[in-house]
Design an enzyme around this catalytic site. Sequence first.
Site, PDB file in Angstrom:
ATOM      1  N   CYS A   1       0.798  -1.241   0.000  1.00  0.00           N
ATOM      2  CA  CYS A   1       0.000   0.000   0.000  1.00  0.00           C
ATOM      3  C   CYS A   1       0.829   1.288   0.000  1.00  0.00           C
ATOM      4  O   CYS A   1       0.517   2.201  -0.765  1.00  0.00           O
ATOM      5  CB  CYS A   1      -0.979   0.022   1.159  1.00  0.00           C
ATOM      6  SG  CYS A   1      -1.255  -1.537   1.955  1.00  0.00           S
TER       7      CYS A   1
ATOM      8  N   ARG B   1       7.246 -10.519   6.047  1.00  0.00           N
ATOM      9  CA  ARG B   1       6.908 -10.279   7.450  1.00  0.00           C
ATOM     10  C   ARG B   1       7.582 -11.350   8.289  1.00  0.00           C
ATOM     11  O   ARG B   1       7.565 -12.521   7.919  1.00  0.00           O
ATOM     12  CB  ARG B   1       5.384 -10.332   7.652  1.00  0.00           C
ATOM     13  CG  ARG B   1       4.685  -9.215   6.899  1.00  0.00           C
ATOM     14  CD  ARG B   1       3.192  -9.279   7.022  1.00  0.00           C
ATOM     15  NE  ARG B   1       2.582  -8.422   5.999  1.00  0.00           N
ATOM     16  CZ  ARG B   1       1.297  -8.421   5.696  1.00  0.00           C
ATOM     17  NH1 ARG B   1       0.482  -9.223   6.347  1.00  0.00           N
ATOM     18  NH2 ARG B   1       0.826  -7.630   4.753  1.00  0.00           N
TER      19      ARG B   1
ATOM     20  N   GLN C   1       1.152 -11.073  -2.602  1.00  0.00           N
ATOM     21  CA  GLN C   1      -0.273 -10.769  -2.526  1.00  0.00           C
ATOM     22  C   GLN C   1      -0.804 -10.470  -3.921  1.00  0.00           C
ATOM     23  O   GLN C   1      -0.121  -9.838  -4.722  1.00  0.00           O
ATOM     24  CB  GLN C   1      -0.490  -9.539  -1.643  1.00  0.00           C
ATOM     25  CG  GLN C   1      -0.105  -9.748  -0.195  1.00  0.00           C
ATOM     26  CD  GLN C   1      -0.305  -8.483   0.611  1.00  0.00           C
ATOM     27  OE1 GLN C   1       0.221  -7.429   0.265  1.00  0.00           O
ATOM     28  NE2 GLN C   1      -1.065  -8.587   1.677  1.00  0.00           N
TER      29      GLN C   1
ATOM     30  N   ASP D   1      -2.542  -8.153  -4.921  1.00  0.00           N
ATOM     31  CA  ASP D   1      -2.959  -6.908  -4.292  1.00  0.00           C
ATOM     32  C   ASP D   1      -3.521  -5.917  -5.306  1.00  0.00           C
ATOM     33  O   ASP D   1      -3.140  -5.931  -6.477  1.00  0.00           O
ATOM     34  CB  ASP D   1      -1.726  -6.286  -3.624  1.00  0.00           C
ATOM     35  CG  ASP D   1      -2.085  -5.569  -2.341  1.00  0.00           C
ATOM     36  OD1 ASP D   1      -3.282  -5.470  -2.039  1.00  0.00           O
ATOM     37  OD2 ASP D   1      -1.160  -5.111  -1.661  1.00  0.00           O
TER      38      ASP D   1
ATOM     39  N   HIS E   1      -5.138  -1.622  -5.051  1.00  0.00           N
ATOM     40  CA  HIS E   1      -5.674  -0.512  -4.269  1.00  0.00           C
ATOM     41  C   HIS E   1      -6.552   0.333  -5.156  1.00  0.00           C
ATOM     42  O   HIS E   1      -6.142   0.727  -6.242  1.00  0.00           O
ATOM     43  CB  HIS E   1      -4.528   0.283  -3.646  1.00  0.00           C
ATOM     44  CG  HIS E   1      -3.778  -0.527  -2.638  1.00  0.00           C
ATOM     45  ND1 HIS E   1      -2.609  -1.179  -2.924  1.00  0.00           N
ATOM     46  CD2 HIS E   1      -4.095  -0.849  -1.363  1.00  0.00           C
ATOM     47  CE1 HIS E   1      -2.225  -1.860  -1.853  1.00  0.00           C
ATOM     48  NE2 HIS E   1      -3.110  -1.681  -0.892  1.00  0.00           N
TER      49      HIS E   1
ATOM     50  N   LYS F   1     -14.769  -3.463   6.687  1.00  0.00           N
ATOM     51  CA  LYS F   1     -14.315  -4.392   5.659  1.00  0.00           C
ATOM     52  C   LYS F   1     -15.309  -5.522   5.433  1.00  0.00           C
ATOM     53  O   LYS F   1     -16.240  -5.707   6.220  1.00  0.00           O
ATOM     54  CB  LYS F   1     -12.956  -4.970   6.008  1.00  0.00           C
ATOM     55  CG  LYS F   1     -12.967  -5.832   7.253  1.00  0.00           C
ATOM     56  CD  LYS F   1     -11.654  -6.577   7.418  1.00  0.00           C
ATOM     57  CE  LYS F   1     -11.650  -7.383   8.695  1.00  0.00           C
ATOM     58  NZ  LYS F   1     -10.587  -8.351   8.787  1.00  0.00           N
TER      59      LYS F   1
ATOM     60  N   HIS G   1      -8.387  -1.497  -0.069  1.00  0.00           N
ATOM     61  CA  HIS G   1      -7.441  -2.593  -0.302  1.00  0.00           C
ATOM     62  C   HIS G   1      -8.272  -3.824  -0.643  1.00  0.00           C
ATOM     63  O   HIS G   1      -9.300  -4.048  -0.023  1.00  0.00           O
ATOM     64  CB  HIS G   1      -6.648  -2.969   0.949  1.00  0.00           C
ATOM     65  CG  HIS G   1      -6.037  -1.825   1.695  1.00  0.00           C
ATOM     66  ND1 HIS G   1      -4.696  -1.594   1.700  1.00  0.00           N
ATOM     67  CD2 HIS G   1      -6.583  -0.870   2.481  1.00  0.00           C
ATOM     68  CE1 HIS G   1      -4.435  -0.541   2.474  1.00  0.00           C
ATOM     69  NE2 HIS G   1      -5.568  -0.089   2.951  1.00  0.00           N
TER      70      HIS G   1
HETATM   71 ZN   LIG Z   1      -3.133  -2.513   0.910  1.00  0.00          ZN
END
Ligand SMILES: [Zn+2]
Length: 643
Positions: free
Chosen positions: A337, A366, A384, A386, A388, A472, A518
Site C-alpha cells: 500500500c 513479514r 499478494q 494486491d 488498491h 471491511k 485494499h
Molecule cells: Zn493494501
Amino acid sequence: MINITFPDGAIRQYESGTTAMDIAKQISEGLARKVLVAQVDGDVWDASRPINKDASINFLKWEDEKGKETFWHSSAHLMAEAIENIYPGVKFWVGPPLEKGFYYDIDLGENQIGEEDLKKIEGKMSELAKQNNVFVRKEIAKDDAVQYFEKKGDEYKLDLLTNLKDGEITLYTQGNFTDLCRGPHIPTTGFIKGIKLTAIAGAYWKGDEKNKMLTRIYGVTFPSQKELDEYLVFLEEAKKRDHRKLGKELELFTFSEKVGMGLPMWLPKGAMLRERLQNFLKKIQEEYGYLPVITPHIGHKNLYVTSGHYEKYGKDSFQPIKTPQEGEEFFLKPMNCPHHCEIYKSSPRSYKDLPLRLAEFGTVYRYEQHGELHGLTRVRGFTQDDAHLFCMSHQVKEEFKKVIDIVLYVLKALNFTNFTAQISLRDKEDRSKYIGSDENWEIAENSIIEAAAEKGLNTVVEYGEAAFYGPKLDFMVRDAIGRKWQLGTIQVDYNLPERFDLTYIGEDNAKHRPVMIHRAPFGSMERFVAVLTEHCAGKFPLWLTPVQVKILAISEKFQPYAENLLFKLKNADIRAEIDDRNEKIGKKIRDTELAKVPYMLVVGEKEVNEEKISVRKQGHGDLGSQTLEEFIKLINEEVENKQ
Ligand SMILES: [Zn+2]
Ligand SMILES: [Zn+2]
C-alpha cells in the site's frame, strides 16, 4: 422473586438464588442434559451459579461457540486432574480452549511424558469423567489464594495471582483437583465422553525463550464417542490433504533451510500453476479496469514513517537494511500500500481519474515467529494479489460490487461453493478508537451492506470487528471437508490517504481526500494455493492442473505413436507428458492416478491400428476409445467452462 427474561422475550418469575440449571430442569430434563453453560445478562456463567437479580438468560449448548469453548476449557481441567493423579507434584500454567480442542502447559518437574503416555492419561480422564464430578466455584480473597498456592509451592498460579485483585479471584474444584480459574465451566465432568489427546510439545513459559520450557499437551473432547470417531476420520482426511505433503508429491514447492525458514521456493510445476492463477486473475481485473504497476521489494525508512509502519518495526521484525550512506535505512516491504500511495501521488489527480485501480502481484516480507511457520499458509515472504482502489466516497458501493463480482468469479472457477460474507463494522458504543469522520464511516458501512445485499451474498455482520481505519468485508469460505478459511478481503481505509495526504481536484475545483480500498481475492498466492490444494485434495481443476494428460504406451513398440500424440496435444496447448518408463501398464495407470493427473491416454496395438486413443479419466475410469480430435475438443471445452 426475580424476573428472568428468555431469548424469545418471555419473562418468568423465579426465587432469588435460582440457577440456570434449575430453570433448565423445570423446562425439561432433555434441555438440562444439554446445557453446558449459561449466558446471564450477556456474560457467560456457570449454569450452577445462583442468580440474585432480574436478568436475561440464554442456555448455551454444544452447538454454541461459547458452549464448545467452555466444554474444551473444562476438559483441560479434567486433563490436569488426570495428570496430577498420575504424576503427583506437577504444576500447571494455563489451559485455554482452542478453535478445536484445548491444551494445558505443564511443569512436569522430574517426570517425563511422551506420546506413549497419552493413552494412559486419556484412560485416567475417562475414569474421572465417569465419576461425574461437579465443577465447584469458590470465591476467595487474594491473601487466602496466595497462601493456598504458597503452601502448594506453585509459583505459576502465584504469578497469575499478582495481576488479580480481591473480588475477582475464584477457585474451581472438580474431584480432587483445584485450580485458580476465572471460569466458567460445564456443570460436571460427566458431560465429557469422547476423549483424545492429540499432541505433546514444548512451550516456553509465557512464550519467552528465556524462560523455562514447559510441556504442552493438546487434546480434543466431545459429548459423545461417536462425535470423536467422526472427528478422527476428519483428521485422517485432513492429513491426506495436507498441502505440505501434496506439495512435495506433486512437486509444487520446496523449502530450504539454507535459503531461510518460511521462504518458499516454487518448483516448475508449482510456478506454472501459480502463473496460470495470476493470469486468470489479471484477465478479469483488466476487464474491470485495473491498471498494473510494479514496485520494489524494499522501501526507504521515510516511506514507513509516513505510513505508520515504522513505529511497528520492533526487534521482533526483520531489521533495517543499512547502506554505505551514514544513517540511511531501508526496510523489506510488509505491504504494498505505501508504494501504491506514492504512485497515486506521482501525478495530480482529478475526479475524472477516479476510481483509479492499481494492481500488483506484490511480494512482501513479514517476520513470523519460527514456531508459527506452517507450509505455505504461514510464511515470511509471500506474494499478494494486491490492488488498491482510489475513489470518491459515493463510488465505494459500486467498487465493492465490482470486487465482489471478481471474488465470486474466482470462487466459482475453483469450486468453492460454500461461503458467507462477513461484514466488519464499528463497535456500536465506543467509537473513539476509529479514525475518519462519522459521516464517511456511515457512507462506507452502508455501501458495504448494500453492495453485499445487492449481490445476493449470505452475510454476517460483526460489530466492533472493523479495523481502526475502516470497515471491511471478508469471504469466509468452507473447504471440501468443512474447514473455514478467510479469503477475499475488501477493506476500506481512511488512514493512509490522510497520512500520505492524497488528494484529487473535485468538480468544485477544490481539493478532496479520496477513499482507499485494499482488496485481494486470493489473499496471497502462497496461502491460496495451500487452501486450494487441501480443498481439492491435489486434484486441481483441469484448467489449472500442472499436467492435464499423461500418455501411457503399453510397450516400447508404441512409443512413436505416443510421441506423435504428445506433439499434437502440445500444439493444441494441452499440457501433456509421456510415461516412458519401462513399467507394466497397470503400474503406469496406478502411478498416474496417484499423481492426480486428470486424463490418461493408453495406446497399444488396437489404438495404433484404429488410429484412436483409449481415454481414462481420474475418478471416472475408462471412457472408451476416441479419436484425438474428439479428445482435444473435450479437453478444450472443459478448460473453457472452468469445470
Ligand atoms: Zn493494501
Ligand atoms: Zn477453568
